[in-house]
Structure formats: structure tokens, C-alpha cells
Design a protein around this motif. Structure first.
Motif, PDB file in Angstrom:
ATOM      1  N   SER A  54      -0.516  -4.945  -6.993  1.00 26.54           N
ATOM      2  CA  SER A  54      -1.263  -5.734  -6.010  1.00 26.54           C
ATOM      3  C   SER A  54      -1.640  -7.123  -6.503  1.00 26.54           C
ATOM      4  O   SER A  54      -2.071  -7.962  -5.724  1.00 26.54           O
ATOM      5  CB  SER A  54      -2.540  -4.982  -5.613  1.00 26.54           C
ATOM      6  OG  SER A  54      -3.378  -4.821  -6.738  1.00 26.54           O
ATOM      7  N   ILE A  73       0.836  -1.201   0.000  1.00 21.76           N
ATOM      8  CA  ILE A  73       0.000   0.000   0.000  1.00 21.76           C
ATOM      9  C   ILE A  73       0.871   1.250   0.000  1.00 21.76           C
ATOM     10  O   ILE A  73       0.566   2.227  -0.684  1.00 21.76           O
ATOM     11  CB  ILE A  73      -0.981  -0.015   1.193  1.00 21.76           C
ATOM     12  CG1 ILE A  73      -2.037  -1.087   0.965  1.00 21.76           C
ATOM     13  CG2 ILE A  73      -1.630   1.346   1.387  1.00 21.76           C
ATOM     14  CD1 ILE A  73      -2.974  -1.281   2.125  1.00 21.76           C
ATOM     15  N   LEU A  76      -7.777   0.576  -1.050  1.00 23.03           N
ATOM     16  CA  LEU A  76      -7.321   0.729  -2.428  1.00 23.03           C
ATOM     17  C   LEU A  76      -8.412   1.315  -3.314  1.00 23.03           C
ATOM     18  O   LEU A  76      -8.132   2.124  -4.202  1.00 23.03           O
ATOM     19  CB  LEU A  76      -6.857  -0.621  -2.981  1.00 23.03           C
ATOM     20  CG  LEU A  76      -5.550  -1.162  -2.404  1.00 23.03           C
ATOM     21  CD1 LEU A  76      -5.250  -2.536  -2.982  1.00 23.03           C
ATOM     22  CD2 LEU A  76      -4.404  -0.212  -2.639  1.00 23.03           C
ATOM     23  N   LEU A 133      -1.738   0.339  -9.814  1.00 24.42           N
ATOM     24  CA  LEU A 133      -2.514  -0.208  -8.704  1.00 24.42           C
ATOM     25  C   LEU A 133      -2.812  -1.688  -8.933  1.00 24.42           C
ATOM     26  O   LEU A 133      -2.613  -2.511  -8.048  1.00 24.42           O
ATOM     27  CB  LEU A 133      -3.812   0.583  -8.545  1.00 24.42           C
ATOM     28  CG  LEU A 133      -4.492   0.422  -7.212  1.00 24.42           C
ATOM     29  CD1 LEU A 133      -4.785   1.788  -6.627  1.00 24.42           C
ATOM     30  CD2 LEU A 133      -5.766  -0.350  -7.354  1.00 24.42           C
ATOM     31  N   ILE A 139       2.142   1.727  -3.543  1.00 25.56           N
ATOM     32  CA  ILE A 139       1.062   2.195  -4.416  1.00 25.56           C
ATOM     33  C   ILE A 139       0.753   3.657  -4.137  1.00 25.56           C
ATOM     34  O   ILE A 139       0.558   4.458  -5.056  1.00 25.56           O
ATOM     35  CB  ILE A 139      -0.191   1.310  -4.251  1.00 25.56           C
ATOM     36  CG1 ILE A 139       0.074  -0.078  -4.824  1.00 25.56           C
ATOM     37  CG2 ILE A 139      -1.399   1.946  -4.915  1.00 25.56           C
ATOM     38  CD1 ILE A 139      -1.011  -1.096  -4.525  1.00 25.56           C
ATOM     39  N   THR A 140       0.721   4.036  -2.861  1.00 26.17           N
ATOM     40  CA  THR A 140       0.466   5.427  -2.480  1.00 26.17           C
ATOM     41  C   THR A 140       1.527   6.355  -3.064  1.00 26.17           C
ATOM     42  O   THR A 140       1.210   7.416  -3.603  1.00 26.17           O
ATOM     43  CB  THR A 140       0.425   5.566  -0.946  1.00 26.17           C
ATOM     44  OG1 THR A 140      -0.587   4.703  -0.430  1.00 26.17           O
ATOM     45  CG2 THR A 140       0.149   6.989  -0.517  1.00 26.17           C
TER      46      THR A 140
END
Length: 124
Positions: A76, A44, A93, A72, A47-48
């Protein structure tokens, strides 16, 4: 074992994972009593960081769709396959996806069902 470093026929000084401590085996995290959300924290965070980097640009809705699918979805996908995704992570998400797609607008201009529909039926 913890005090002597030896137990029956186990090799000396083998590291044993404690309860609640995840052990990575072939990309999946195993262990007794591990928190599945903690397993997802590094993913996460990555991705952030990527979404924040892409927000600096001026992408169209089509460009945002590509970023979401590549970044994204791609970041994942493997962990989801081997570990499964907890509901809390899925919601987080999804919230990140919507915030990026609609530039942090509270009320998006298009209904979520239309966004998630296939391209053939008019979705993104």
C-alpha cells in the motif's frame, strides 16, 4: 468527436477518458469525479489474498508483525504516496491488520496503542 472521431486539430481516433473514468499516469490515477475507494479495490484484493495465504500458517506475533509490515505496508505504500488513502480504506486495512494479528478474536489481548507503539517503548 465521439461520432466522427475528429475534432479541430486533435489526432484522429485518440481515446478520451470520460468523467468518472480513471486514467493511470505514472502510477497515480487521475480524472474528473473518480471514486478514490474504487482506485484502491485492486490493492485491497491483493492484500486480502496475501493475508488469507499467511493465515494458513502458524505465525507467532513477531512473525505476524513482519508479515504486516512487509505485505500490508509494502503493497500500500506507493499508492498511498501518490494517491493518498481515503479514510474508509484506512479503516478497512486497519480491521484486516487487527483480524490477522489476533486470529479474528473480537477482543484483542493487547491495547491498540501498545501494538502501534515503537519497539523501544514496548510496542510491536
Amino acid at each position: 468527436y465521439k461520432t466522427t472521431g475528429q475534432w479541430r486539430s486533435y489526432p484522429r481516433d485518440v481515446r478520451l477518458a470520460a468523467d468518472g473514468e480513471p486514467v493511470r499516469i505514472l502510477g497515480a490515477f487521475m480524472g474528473n469525479g473518480i471514486d478514490q475507494c474504487d482506485i484502491w479495490s485492486p490493492t485491497i484484493a491483493k492484500i486480502t489474498a496475501v493475508i488469507e495465504r499467511w493465515q494458513r500458517g502458524n505465525a507467532t506475533v513477531e512473525g505476524c508483525r513482519h508479515v504486516i509490515q512487509m505485505m500490508l505496508g509494502g503493497m500500500s505504500q506507493f499508492l498511498t504516496n501518490v494517491q493518498r488513502m481515503p479514510d474508509a480504506v484506512c479503516k478497512r486495512l486497519d480491521k484486516m491488520l487487527r483480524a490477522y494479528l489476533w486470529n479474528d478474536r473480537i477482543i484483542p489481548p493487547v491495547n491498540k496503542e501498545y501494538v502501534y507503539a515503537s519497539v523501544e517503548t514496548g510496542g510491536l
